[in-house]
Design a protein around this motif. Structure first.
Motif, PDB file in Angstrom:
ATOM      1  N   GLU A  96      -9.255  -5.388 -13.325  1.00 29.69           N
ATOM      2  CA  GLU A  96      -8.606  -6.543 -12.795  1.00 29.69           C
ATOM      3  C   GLU A  96      -7.340  -6.270 -12.418  1.00 29.69           C
ATOM      4  N   THR A  97      -6.831  -5.011 -12.158  1.00 33.54           N
ATOM      5  CA  THR A  97      -5.388  -4.635 -11.387  1.00 33.54           C
ATOM      6  C   THR A  97      -5.281  -5.090  -9.929  1.00 33.54           C
ATOM      7  N   GLY A  98      -6.627  -4.810  -9.290  1.00 32.87           N
ATOM      8  CA  GLY A  98      -6.501  -5.316  -8.014  1.00 32.87           C
ATOM      9  C   GLY A  98      -6.002  -4.219  -6.871  1.00 32.87           C
ATOM     10  N   LEU A  99      -6.143  -4.193  -5.630  1.00 34.98           N
ATOM     11  CA  LEU A  99      -5.937  -3.393  -4.817  1.00 34.98           C
ATOM     12  C   LEU A  99      -4.722  -3.742  -3.861  1.00 34.98           C
ATOM     13  N   ARG A 100      -3.849  -2.992  -3.770  1.00 37.14           N
ATOM     14  CA  ARG A 100      -2.710  -3.378  -3.262  1.00 37.14           C
ATOM     15  C   ARG A 100      -2.558  -2.875  -1.584  1.00 37.14           C
ATOM     16  N   LYS A 101      -1.602  -3.413  -0.876  1.00 34.26           N
ATOM     17  CA  LYS A 101      -1.639  -2.933   0.587  1.00 34.26           C
ATOM     18  C   LYS A 101      -1.217  -1.547   0.693  1.00 34.26           C
ATOM     19  N   SER A 102      -0.296  -0.905  -0.173  1.00 31.91           N
ATOM     20  CA  SER A 102       0.137   0.484  -0.154  1.00 31.91           C
ATOM     21  C   SER A 102      -1.221   1.269  -0.432  1.00 31.91           C
ATOM     22  N   ASP A 103      -2.039   0.852  -1.248  1.00 33.91           N
ATOM     23  CA  ASP A 103      -3.350   1.745  -1.516  1.00 33.91           C
ATOM     24  C   ASP A 103      -4.192   1.902  -0.510  1.00 33.91           C
ATOM     25  N   VAL A 104      -4.372   0.955   0.403  1.00 32.61           N
ATOM     26  CA  VAL A 104      -5.282   0.806   1.458  1.00 32.61           C
ATOM     27  C   VAL A 104      -4.606   1.568   2.692  1.00 32.61           C
ATOM     28  N   ILE A 105      -3.316   1.683   3.040  1.00 31.14           N
ATOM     29  CA  ILE A 105      -2.428   2.553   3.810  1.00 31.14           C
ATOM     30  C   ILE A 105      -2.586   3.978   3.442  1.00 31.14           C
ATOM     31  N   ASN A 106      -2.637   4.182   1.956  1.00 32.77           N
ATOM     32  CA  ASN A 106      -2.617   5.717   1.630  1.00 32.77           C
ATOM     33  C   ASN A 106      -3.901   6.301   1.861  1.00 32.77           C
ATOM     34  N   TRP A 107      -4.818   5.499   1.573  1.00 33.02           N
ATOM     35  CA  TRP A 107      -6.231   6.031   1.557  1.00 33.02           C
ATOM     36  C   TRP A 107      -6.450   6.458   3.095  1.00 33.02           C
ATOM     37  N   TYR A 108      -6.315   5.711   3.928  1.00 32.41           N
ATOM     38  CA  TYR A 108      -6.372   5.862   5.528  1.00 32.41           C
ATOM     39  C   TYR A 108      -5.683   7.109   5.771  1.00 32.41           C
ATOM     40  N   LEU A 109      -4.491   7.291   5.356  1.00 34.20           N
ATOM     41  CA  LEU A 109      -3.680   8.473   5.485  1.00 34.20           C
ATOM     42  C   LEU A 109      -4.339   9.623   5.229  1.00 34.20           C
ATOM     43  N   GLY A 110      -4.904   9.710   3.968  1.00 35.69           N
ATOM     44  CA  GLY A 110      -5.642  10.768   3.527  1.00 35.69           C
ATOM     45  C   GLY A 110      -6.792  11.356   4.297  1.00 35.69           C
ATOM     46  N   GLU A 131      -9.629  -1.676  21.287  1.00 37.49           N
ATOM     47  CA  GLU A 131     -10.835  -0.810  20.737  1.00 37.49           C
ATOM     48  C   GLU A 131     -10.214  -0.086  19.357  1.00 37.49           C
ATOM     49  N   GLU A 132      -8.988   0.223  19.400  1.00 40.54           N
ATOM     50  CA  GLU A 132      -8.642   1.378  18.414  1.00 40.54           C
ATOM     51  C   GLU A 132      -8.175   0.268  17.293  1.00 40.54           C
ATOM     52  N   TYR A 133      -7.456  -1.017  17.824  1.00 37.79           N
ATOM     53  CA  TYR A 133      -7.320  -1.845  16.509  1.00 37.79           C
ATOM     54  C   TYR A 133      -8.544  -2.316  15.947  1.00 37.79           C
ATOM     55  N   LYS A 134      -9.695  -2.611  16.490  1.00 37.42           N
ATOM     56  CA  LYS A 134     -10.850  -2.949  15.742  1.00 37.42           C
ATOM     57  C   LYS A 134     -11.445  -1.883  15.042  1.00 37.42           C
ATOM     58  N   SER A 135     -11.154  -0.777  15.365  1.00 37.15           N
ATOM     59  CA  SER A 135     -11.832   0.595  14.718  1.00 37.15           C
ATOM     60  C   SER A 135     -11.222   0.704  13.402  1.00 37.15           C
ATOM     61  N   ILE A 136      -9.949   0.723  13.565  1.00 44.32           N
ATOM     62  CA  ILE A 136      -8.951   0.917  12.188  1.00 44.32           C
ATOM     63  C   ILE A 136      -9.108  -0.298  11.294  1.00 44.32           C
ATOM     64  N   GLY A 137      -9.194  -1.536  11.717  1.00 45.17           N
ATOM     65  CA  GLY A 137      -9.341  -2.653  10.809  1.00 45.17           C
ATOM     66  C   GLY A 137     -10.652  -2.526  10.262  1.00 45.17           C
ATOM     67  N   ASN A 138     -11.580  -2.095  10.819  1.00 50.45           N
ATOM     68  CA  ASN A 138     -13.028  -2.071  10.222  1.00 50.45           C
ATOM     69  C   ASN A 138     -12.926  -1.246   9.346  1.00 50.45           C
ATOM     70  N   LEU A 139     -12.450   0.204   9.531  1.00 52.46           N
ATOM     71  CA  LEU A 139     -12.495   0.987   8.404  1.00 52.46           C
ATOM     72  C   LEU A 139     -11.964   0.361   7.178  1.00 52.46           C
ATOM     73  N   MET A 188      -1.996  -3.878   9.104  1.00 53.25           N
ATOM     74  CA  MET A 188      -2.340  -4.678   7.987  1.00 53.25           C
ATOM     75  C   MET A 188      -1.602  -6.031   8.232  1.00 53.25           C
ATOM     76  N   ASP A 189      -0.596  -6.031   8.441  1.00 52.58           N
ATOM     77  CA  ASP A 189       0.089  -7.318   8.711  1.00 52.58           C
ATOM     78  C   ASP A 189      -0.645  -8.514   9.624  1.00 52.58           C
ATOM     79  N   ILE A 216      -7.879 -10.713   5.952  1.00 51.58           N
ATOM     80  CA  ILE A 216      -7.453 -10.097   4.609  1.00 51.58           C
ATOM     81  C   ILE A 216      -6.485 -11.036   3.970  1.00 51.58           C
ATOM     82  N   ILE A 217      -6.551 -11.520   2.680  1.00 50.32           N
ATOM     83  CA  ILE A 217      -5.885 -12.534   2.054  1.00 50.32           C
ATOM     84  C   ILE A 217      -4.912 -11.770   1.332  1.00 50.32           C
ATOM     85  N   PRO A 218      -3.621 -11.964   1.178  1.00 50.26           N
ATOM     86  CA  PRO A 218      -2.636 -11.280   0.389  1.00 50.26           C
ATOM     87  C   PRO A 218      -2.387 -12.294  -0.747  1.00 50.26           C
TER      88      PRO A 218
END
Length: 811
Positions: A729-743, A703-711, A766-767, A776-778
């Protein structure tokens, strides 16, 4: 006109029935001289008939046959002919031995008639003979006064006509007995000098066991009089003793005739060729007849002890014990002392079903039931247990229902797809003769004090499911239709079977998502059993071997510890116990309920459905059923433990396992990434030699995994839309998503160490979303320009990520 013919009208001699008068004398002699255990058997019964409400004397028909076989034969063959003379003999007998100060009609009721036939066998050869039929009452009419002997006054000459016998319809004198009056139609009923009797009509139907395969159940109307009214209620299985009669179909007679009409079917056509068509157009009505059963006695069909039928209402264990033989009591006592009684009962009741032991135990406890209670405010607490079986096809769900319906003495089997709300509860229909609205019992009323088996429960219409809400909890049916307002009893246990959505049970979904039942219906079931058809070599071999044995050796392969007859007698005896809950058992019930609630609070899908106080009441009912099973007067801790174990087994956890973010780490990387990681990362020996702390195992709930992934996915899609609008066109990196969630959760983080753990957890999530779930496609770098080693390392560890365009977010 010759008036001498009219003067001789009163001098016509009345024919006498010699056989009837002879039977009257013989029956009067039987009442006066028949002795049982040295005393007149019917003398004391006659004395009790001096009360105004008493008018029926029950006579055992075997006593008549023992006293005078010839009289018994005449009564059997010429019942309708001699019955008035038998009632007259009873009237004389009562007046001689009781001080009767009023005029009253007396009736003879015969009991224990040996000849019993089915409703389907009521043919014209049975008209007028003493017969015993059995069936289930499906409709009861209100009690009405019936005119037995009318007193009429001629409106032309005021002559009184008394004791005009009524022939199942309103019958006036054929002609005025005044020789100077020719009146044949103009009479007035004098109700004060007429005799009335209570009259009730009920309708019975063939029972399921007597119904031939592929046939529609037949029904017949039963006429009850005197003290026999209100002795049969809707849902009762009863034996009716009386005779088949032919009566005028008053409903057809009372239909108004159609007036002659010579209008053309088409307005503009000529009417020369159109005439009066049919007799009804002339006002002529044919006389119709129908059959009915005139009953003199009603006996309930119930289990027998010592060849004596026992009615379940008003029984106690002591009363049943007195009516048992020594062999029956010894057998029941041995069953109560059996330590493996529950297991032996499941084996004996379901010998052809392999496995599903918990389901069998739940059904056995449902047969015993809990203890119904009533609070000081008058609120009723049900004691019946409701069970629902949900499972894949070919899991013996319908077979469970069929065997319970065949075994239980008062069970109704129905299918949810073919049942309506009125068919399950009760219907208000109009009577064909009186045109009054009467109540016709549905399946739940017919199963009162029994079991209602509903197959294909999931295929019921939702508005029909709502109709049984009240019956499942309050055990009543309230009707307010067509001016009829009533509250009827439906004290029944419900055994339902349902199929999952799509035919197969999906373990990835909760029980609520697998079946099309509302939350109020689900909470009213005490036990929910889920049968999943899994591939198991040992289980498949056992089931196949069992089925082959049944086909090859049908009778030899069935093993029963106890016979169904003795199980039924033990069930009737054990249900008379009213066990009370001890202090220790009450404390254990509270602890077990707290444990269920805490376990349910761990997540949305931690249990099959939401734990409420109804599950606490279910545990109480199951504990009382366990105490009844062993004929105990008190509920002990062992009974509560077994009830808790069974309830916990029914509230099973069909859920996704916890997500281990470490075990699939190697699978979540590409081969190139794996090679570089192995080249750059130190070996396990080097890590151990360097004294590095061991890696912490990362495991979170699904449940927690699905909740974090959906956000994260919702944030990425929002940012992708914003960048597309701004042309970035710079795109969104993996670290940007993690930093947003930590914030987003920075207020919940209290230390630097906790921040590092959270960041590591988000990287693993994320992995998994990228390499395992592929949500998610890298994106790897493209183009002809060669990249430095640092840029290549950044592309691997912190790639640009996008959401898969075909992914549908599950909330």
């Amino acid at each position: 006109m010759d008036t001498r013919i009219l003067d001789n009208r009163d001098q016509v001699s009345v024919l006498k029935d010699e056989i009837g008068e002879r039977c009257q004398g013989l029956f009067l002699d039987f009442l006066e001289t028949f002795n049982f255990e040295g005393e007149a058997k019917y003398f004391n019964k006659a004395k009790s008939m001096d009360k105004p409400e008493r008018n029926t004397l029950t006579v055992s028909f075997p006593d008549v046959e023992v006293h005078n076989p010839q009289l018994g034969k005449i009564i059997t063959e010429e019942y309708i002919r001699v019955y008035p003379y038998l009632c007259e003999a009873l009237r004389i007998f009562v007046r001689e031995h009781a001080q009767v100060r009023f005029q009253n009609e007396y009736y003879v009721a015969f009991a224990d008639v040996p000849t019993s036939i089915k409703v389907r066998d009521l043919t014209m050869a049975r008209v007028g003979t003493l017969t015993r039929i059995s069936g289930q009452v499906v409709r009861t009419h209100p009690v009405h006064p019936e005119l037995v002997a009318g007193a009429f006054t001629c409106n032309d000459c005021s002559t009184e006509h008394r004791d005009v016998e009524q022939q199942f319809k309103y019958t006036q004198p054929a002609i005025c007995r005044n020789p100077h009056c020719q009146n044949r139609t103009d009479f007035t009923l004098d109700s004060s000098r007429s005799r009335f009797v209570d009259f009730q009509k009920v309708r019975i139907q063939e029972t399921q066991s007597e119904l031939p395969r592929g046939c529609i159940p037949r029904s017949v109307d039963i006429i009850l009089r005197g003290e026999m009214v209100e002795t049969a209620q809707a849902g009762d299985r009863s034996d009716f003793i009386g005779t088949l009669i032919v009566v005028p179909d008053v409903g057809s007679i009372s239909m108004p005739g159609v007036q002659a009409d010579t209008q053309s079917r088409k307005g503009n056509q000529s009417t020369d060729m159109d005439g009066v068509r049919g007799l009804k157009s002339l006002g002529v009505r044919d006389l119709h007849y129908k059959t009915a059963f005139l009953a003199c006695s009603v006996q309930s069909s119930n289990p027998k002890f010592s060849n004596t039928e026992i009615r379940s209402e008003g029984l106690t264990a002591e009363l049943l014990k007195k009516q048992m033989t020594d062999d029956e009591w010894l057998k029941i006592f041995e069953m109560s002392r059996d330590k493996n009684l529950l297991q032996n009962l499941t084996t004996s009741l379901f010998p052809t079903i392999h496995g599903n032991e918990e389901v069998k135990k739940g059904i056995v406890l449902m047969l015993f039931g809990g203890v119904p209670k009533k609070t000081g405010e008058g609120t009723s607490l049900r004691g019946d247990v409701n069970v629902c079986i949900v499972g894949d096809p070919s899991c013996a769900k319908s077979q469970f229902l069929k065997q319970v319906a065949d075994f239980s003495p008062r069970a109704v089997y129905t299918s949810g797809k073919a049942s309506s709300a009125a068919g399950l509860t009760a219907a208000v229909v109009k009577d064909e003769e009186s045109f009054e609205f009467v109540i016709e019992a549905g399946a739940l009323m017919l199963a009162d004090n029994g079991i209602c088996c509903i197959d294909e429960f999931d295929k019921m219409d939702p508005k029909d499911q709502v109709a049984i809400h009240e019956a499942m909890e309050q055990q009543t049916i309230s009707i307010t239709k067509a001016g009829v307002k009533a509250t009827l009893n439906a004290r029944t246990s419900i055994l339902a079977a349902a199929n999952p959505v799509g035919g197969r049970y999906d373990r990835a979904k909760s029980l609520r998502q697998n079946i099309t039942l509302t939350a109020p219906i689900m909470s009213r079931f005490d036990l929910f059993f889920i049968l999943v058809d899994e591939c198991n070599e040992v289980m498949d071999y056992s089931i196949a071997q069992r089925i082959v044995d049944l086909h090859c050796r049908n009778e030899e392969s069935i093993e029963r510890v106890y016979s169904p007859e003795y199980i039924l007698k033990y069930l009737l005896f054990a249900r008379q116990f009213k066990p009370t809950i001890s202090r220790e058992a009450g404390d254990l019930l509270v602890e077990n309920y707290k444990r269920l609630r805490q376990r349910d609070g761990g997540g949305v899908s931690q249990s099959a459905w939401r734990i409420t106080v109804r599950q606490l009441e279910s545990m109480i009912r199951l504990s009382e059923a366990m105490a009844k099973l062993y004929c105990c007067e008190e509920v002990t801790e062992n009974h509560v433990k077994e009830a808790y174990r069974l309830l916990s087994h029914s509230i099973i956890r069909i859920e996704q396992p916890d997500v281990n973010l470490e075990e699939e780490e190697d699978d979540m990387r590409t081969e190139a990434g794996q090679a570089e990681a192995r080249q750059e990362a130190p070996s396990s020996d080097e890590r151990q030699g360097s004294g590095a702390p061991p890696t912490k195992k990362l495991k979170i709930s699904y449940e927690e995994y699905k909740s974090i992934g959906n956000l994260m996915i919702m944030y990425m899609r929002k940012e992708e839309a914003r960048m597309e609008e701004s042309g970035n066109e710079t795109g969104l990196r993996k670290s940007d998503v993690i930093n947003w969630y930590l914030g987003e959760i920075e207020t919940e983080i209290e230390s630097t160490e906790e921040l590092g753990d959270k960041k590591l957890l988000l990287e693993k999530i994320m992995d998994r979303l990228m390499y395992h779930d592929q949500v998610i496609i890298p994106l790897s770098g493209t183009g002809l320009r060669s990249k430095s080693r640092d840029e290549d390392t950044q592309e691997t560890e912190d790639p640009i990520v996008v959401v898969h365009p075909d992914y549908v977010l599950e909330i």
